[in-house]
Design a protein around this motif. Structure first.
Motif, PDB file in Angstrom:
ATOM      1  N   SER A   2       0.837  -1.207   0.000  1.00 15.59           N
ATOM      2  CA  SER A   2       0.000   0.000   0.000  1.00 15.59           C
ATOM      3  C   SER A   2       0.871   1.256   0.000  1.00 15.59           C
ATOM      4  O   SER A   2       0.489   2.277  -0.557  1.00 15.59           O
TER       5      SER A   2
ATOM      6  N   VAL B  73      -1.543  -0.539  -9.920  1.00 15.30           N
ATOM      7  CA  VAL B  73      -2.943  -0.845  -9.562  1.00 15.30           C
ATOM      8  C   VAL B  73      -3.617  -1.724 -10.607  1.00 15.30           C
ATOM      9  O   VAL B  73      -4.807  -1.979 -10.524  1.00 15.30           O
TER      10      VAL B  73
ATOM     11  N   TYR C 289      -8.020   0.258  -2.247  1.00 18.94           N
ATOM     12  CA  TYR C 289      -6.856  -0.203  -1.514  1.00 18.94           C
ATOM     13  C   TYR C 289      -6.839   0.245  -0.046  1.00 18.94           C
ATOM     14  O   TYR C 289      -5.862   0.019   0.674  1.00 18.94           O
TER      15      TYR C 289
END
Length: 109
Positions: free
Chosen positions: A8, A72, A107
């Motif tokens: 992340s 992503v 996320y």
């Protein structure tokens, strides 16, 4: 062979760079429109440097957007759409807002 997982923190860093470049590209695109009006409507010369700066900023925007798209896992069509959004005044900024919201939700950023 397994794919390396993206953290992340890496996504957050890529998103921050994308957001900054989307705004810079949008601002320089508006400046480019101003330069074109001044040049072709009012015949003012000497503002050609704006086009050069905008071109380089847009190039860096392409790199940062591609970096985010890979992290992503955006589909190619979406990636191309976001890349092209930076060519229309204010659209790149609007798309940035939408994509940022989506990525943060997806996320948990």
């Amino acid at each position: 062979m397994t794919e390396p997982s993206i953290t992340s923190g890496e996504i957050r860093k890529a998103l921050t760079g994308y957001r900054a470049l989307a705004w810079m590209t949008g601002i320089w695109l508006i400046a480019l429109c101003y330069e074109m009006v001044m040049k072709y409507v009012y015949h003012v010369e000497g503002l050609n440097w704006i086009a050069v700066v905008h071109g380089w900023v847009y190039f860096v925007y392409l790199l940062f957007t591609a970096n985010l798209a890979v992290k992503v896992r955006w589909p190619i069509a979406k990636t191309v759409g976001v890349l092209l959004a930076g060519t229309i005044p204010l659209v790149g900024i609007i798309v940035e807002q939408v994509q940022t919201k989506e990525i943060k939700e997806r996320y948990g950023l």
